[in-house]
Design a protein around this motif. Structure first.
Motif, PDB file in Angstrom:
ATOM      1  N   MET A 121       0.843  -1.165   0.000  1.00 42.70           N
ATOM      2  CA  MET A 121       0.000   0.000   0.000  1.00 42.70           C
ATOM      3  C   MET A 121       0.895   1.236   0.000  1.00 42.70           C
ATOM      4  SD  MET A 121      -3.018   1.114   2.542  1.00 42.70           S
ATOM      5  CE  MET A 121      -4.203   0.438   1.423  1.00 42.70           C
ATOM      6  N   ASN A 122       0.525   2.226  -0.796  1.00 43.44           N
ATOM      7  CA  ASN A 122       1.327   3.422  -0.956  1.00 43.44           C
ATOM      8  C   ASN A 122       0.651   4.606  -0.284  1.00 43.44           C
ATOM      9  OD1 ASN A 122       3.403   5.015  -1.826  1.00 43.44           O
ATOM     10  ND2 ASN A 122       2.655   5.205  -3.917  1.00 43.44           N
ATOM     11  N   TYR A 123       1.304   5.201   0.717  1.00 44.74           N
ATOM     12  CA  TYR A 123       0.803   6.393   1.394  1.00 44.74           C
ATOM     13  C   TYR A 123       1.988   7.106   2.033  1.00 44.74           C
ATOM     14  CZ  TYR A 123       0.774   2.930   5.207  1.00 44.74           C
ATOM     15  OH  TYR A 123       1.107   1.936   6.087  1.00 44.74           O
ATOM     16  N   VAL A 124       1.768   8.349   2.425  1.00 45.32           N
ATOM     17  CA  VAL A 124       2.825   9.126   3.053  1.00 45.32           C
ATOM     18  C   VAL A 124       2.991   8.658   4.491  1.00 45.32           C
ATOM     19  CG1 VAL A 124       3.567  11.434   3.750  1.00 45.32           C
ATOM     20  CG2 VAL A 124       2.363  11.113   1.570  1.00 45.32           C
ATOM     21  N   LYS A 125       4.201   8.212   4.805  1.00 46.54           N
ATOM     22  CA  LYS A 125       4.495   7.705   6.146  1.00 46.54           C
ATOM     23  C   LYS A 125       5.246   8.770   6.940  1.00 46.54           C
ATOM     24  CE  LYS A 125       4.790   2.823   4.962  1.00 46.54           C
ATOM     25  NZ  LYS A 125       5.605   1.608   5.039  1.00 46.54           N
ATOM     26  N   ASP A 126       4.868   8.904   8.188  1.00 46.87           N
ATOM     27  CA  ASP A 126       5.614   9.747   9.108  1.00 46.87           C
ATOM     28  C   ASP A 126       6.721   8.874   9.684  1.00 46.87           C
ATOM     29  OD1 ASP A 126       6.575  11.067  11.450  1.00 46.87           O
ATOM     30  OD2 ASP A 126       4.683  12.190  11.586  1.00 46.87           O
ATOM     31  N   PRO A 127       7.991   9.224   9.486  1.00 44.42           N
ATOM     32  CA  PRO A 127       9.083   8.371   9.972  1.00 44.42           C
ATOM     33  C   PRO A 127       9.053   8.164  11.487  1.00 44.42           C
ATOM     34  CG  PRO A 127       9.928  10.460   9.105  1.00 44.42           C
ATOM     35  CD  PRO A 127       8.481  10.410   8.783  1.00 44.42           C
ATOM     36  N   ARG A 128       8.415   9.064  12.219  1.00 43.74           N
ATOM     37  CA  ARG A 128       8.307   8.903  13.668  1.00 43.74           C
ATOM     38  C   ARG A 128       7.396   7.725  14.023  1.00 43.74           C
ATOM     39  NH1 ARG A 128       6.186  14.582  15.292  1.00 43.74           N
ATOM     40  NH2 ARG A 128       4.883  14.006  13.521  1.00 43.74           N
ATOM     41  N   VAL A 129       6.425   7.435  13.161  1.00 50.16           N
ATOM     42  CA  VAL A 129       5.572   6.265  13.386  1.00 50.16           C
ATOM     43  C   VAL A 129       6.400   4.999  13.178  1.00 50.16           C
ATOM     44  CG1 VAL A 129       3.509   5.008  12.616  1.00 50.16           C
ATOM     45  CG2 VAL A 129       3.451   7.517  12.833  1.00 50.16           C
ATOM     46  N   ASP A 130       7.252   5.001  12.156  1.00 51.71           N
ATOM     47  CA  ASP A 130       8.164   3.868  11.954  1.00 51.71           C
ATOM     48  C   ASP A 130       9.090   3.699  13.159  1.00 51.71           C
ATOM     49  OD1 ASP A 130       7.356   3.018   9.343  1.00 51.71           O
ATOM     50  OD2 ASP A 130       8.366   4.782   8.531  1.00 51.71           O
ATOM     51  N   GLN A 131       9.552   4.805  13.724  1.00 50.18           N
ATOM     52  CA  GLN A 131      10.436   4.743  14.894  1.00 50.18           C
ATOM     53  C   GLN A 131       9.709   4.143  16.099  1.00 50.18           C
ATOM     54  OE1 GLN A 131      11.804   8.785  15.383  1.00 50.18           O
ATOM     55  NE2 GLN A 131      13.141   8.670  13.595  1.00 50.18           N
ATOM     56  N   TYR A 132       8.401   4.312  16.164  1.00 49.73           N
ATOM     57  CA  TYR A 132       7.610   3.701  17.228  1.00 49.73           C
ATOM     58  C   TYR A 132       7.447   2.199  16.982  1.00 49.73           C
ATOM     59  CZ  TYR A 132       3.723   2.663  20.362  1.00 49.73           C
ATOM     60  OH  TYR A 132       2.930   2.094  21.328  1.00 49.73           O
ATOM     61  N   ILE A 133       7.135   1.832  15.746  1.00 44.12           N
ATOM     62  CA  ILE A 133       6.822   0.441  15.404  1.00 44.12           C
ATOM     63  C   ILE A 133       8.067  -0.443  15.333  1.00 44.12           C
ATOM     64  CG2 ILE A 133       5.901  -1.062  13.581  1.00 44.12           C
ATOM     65  CD1 ILE A 133       3.879   1.187  12.927  1.00 44.12           C
ATOM     66  N   ASP A 134       9.141   0.053  14.753  1.00 42.43           N
ATOM     67  CA  ASP A 134      10.316  -0.777  14.463  1.00 42.43           C
ATOM     68  C   ASP A 134      10.911  -1.534  15.654  1.00 42.43           C
ATOM     69  OD1 ASP A 134      10.037  -0.177  11.792  1.00 42.43           O
ATOM     70  OD2 ASP A 134      11.679   1.291  11.745  1.00 42.43           O
ATOM     71  N   PRO A 135      11.011  -0.943  16.849  1.00 47.11           N
ATOM     72  CA  PRO A 135      11.617  -1.702  17.952  1.00 47.11           C
ATOM     73  C   PRO A 135      10.682  -2.699  18.651  1.00 47.11           C
ATOM     74  CG  PRO A 135      11.276   0.593  18.612  1.00 47.11           C
ATOM     75  CD  PRO A 135      10.855   0.465  17.180  1.00 47.11           C
ATOM     76  N   LEU A 136       9.431  -2.727  18.273  1.00 45.49           N
ATOM     77  CA  LEU A 136       8.465  -3.635  18.898  1.00 45.49           C
ATOM     78  C   LEU A 136       8.752  -5.085  18.519  1.00 45.49           C
ATOM     79  CD1 LEU A 136       5.159  -1.640  18.196  1.00 45.49           C
ATOM     80  CD2 LEU A 136       6.437  -1.746  20.360  1.00 45.49           C
ATOM     81  N   PRO A 137       8.269  -6.036  19.323  1.00 45.23           N
ATOM     82  CA  PRO A 137       8.369  -7.443  18.919  1.00 45.23           C
ATOM     83  C   PRO A 137       7.683  -7.643  17.562  1.00 45.23           C
ATOM     84  CG  PRO A 137       7.639  -7.272  21.204  1.00 45.23           C
ATOM     85  CD  PRO A 137       7.618  -5.875  20.629  1.00 45.23           C
ATOM     86  N   ALA A 138       8.140  -8.622  16.823  1.00 46.36           N
ATOM     87  CA  ALA A 138       7.651  -8.836  15.449  1.00 46.36           C
ATOM     88  C   ALA A 138       6.133  -8.937  15.382  1.00 46.36           C
ATOM     89  CB  ALA A 138       8.300 -10.081  14.847  1.00 46.36           C
ATOM     90  N   TRP A 139       5.493  -9.634  16.328  1.00 47.61           N
ATOM     91  CA  TRP A 139       4.037  -9.794  16.276  1.00 47.61           C
ATOM     92  C   TRP A 139       3.337  -8.454  16.472  1.00 47.61           C
ATOM     93  CZ3 TRP A 139       0.805  -8.736  20.358  1.00 47.61           C
ATOM     94  CH2 TRP A 139       1.390  -8.636  21.626  1.00 47.61           C
ATOM     95  N   GLN A 140       3.881  -7.573  17.316  1.00 51.90           N
ATOM     96  CA  GLN A 140       3.283  -6.255  17.495  1.00 51.90           C
ATOM     97  C   GLN A 140       3.536  -5.365  16.276  1.00 51.90           C
ATOM     98  OE1 GLN A 140       4.823  -5.051  21.395  1.00 51.90           O
ATOM     99  NE2 GLN A 140       2.761  -5.325  22.221  1.00 51.90           N
ATOM    100  N   GLN A 141       4.716  -5.494  15.690  1.00 46.68           N
ATOM    101  CA  GLN A 141       4.990  -4.770  14.449  1.00 46.68           C
ATOM    102  C   GLN A 141       3.962  -5.130  13.389  1.00 46.68           C
ATOM    103  OE1 GLN A 141       9.004  -5.204  12.918  1.00 46.68           O
ATOM    104  NE2 GLN A 141       9.864  -5.110  14.979  1.00 46.68           N
TER     105      GLN A 141
END
Length: 131
Positions: free
Chosen positions: A1-21
């Protein structure tokens, strides 16, 4: 899916456990699928919010689940019974998704679209006040 991502949201998601990601990314994709005009931001220092003429949802990863906070003033119908908490809350409700649980994608998108429609109609506060 193509949309504008806020890199701060990625910074929140990336360190989470894989299932939460996986859950966070799926919900992120679904809220953007509900309306391509949804925008991402960070509020309360680190929490991902998805907004369109007001808050639509926020994500919060907890120890054993991911909370999807719905900013709907409790007025959006829940015919699929996916709301897990906050039934009597005056500002919003919540869906908790645990590891291994299937996400009812159709019901979630339906709910997101209803919240967005309410936002476009002036927001739940205005709509609820008129009831």
């Amino acid at each position: 899916m193509n949309y504008v991502k806020d890199p701060r949201v990625d910074q929140y998601i990336d360190p989470l456990p894989a299932w939460q990601q996986d859950i966070c990314q799926k919900v992120r994709d679904l809220v953007h699928a509900a309306d391509p005009e949804v925008e991402e931001t960070i509020k309360r220092t680190v929490q991902p919010y998805f907004v369109l003429q007001g808050n639509v949802i926020a994500l919060l990863a907890a120890k054993d689940h991911v909370n999807v906070f719905l900013y709907d003033g409790g007025i959006t119908p829940d015919p699929h019974n996916i709301i897990t908490a906050g039934h009597g809350n005056k500002t919003g409700r919540m869906i908790s998704i645990h590891e291994g649980e299937a996400i009812n994608e159709e019901a979630l998108v339906e709910m997101f679209r209803a919240i967005i429609a309410n936002n476009r109609a002036g927001g739940w506060r205005k709509l609820k006040g008129g009831q």
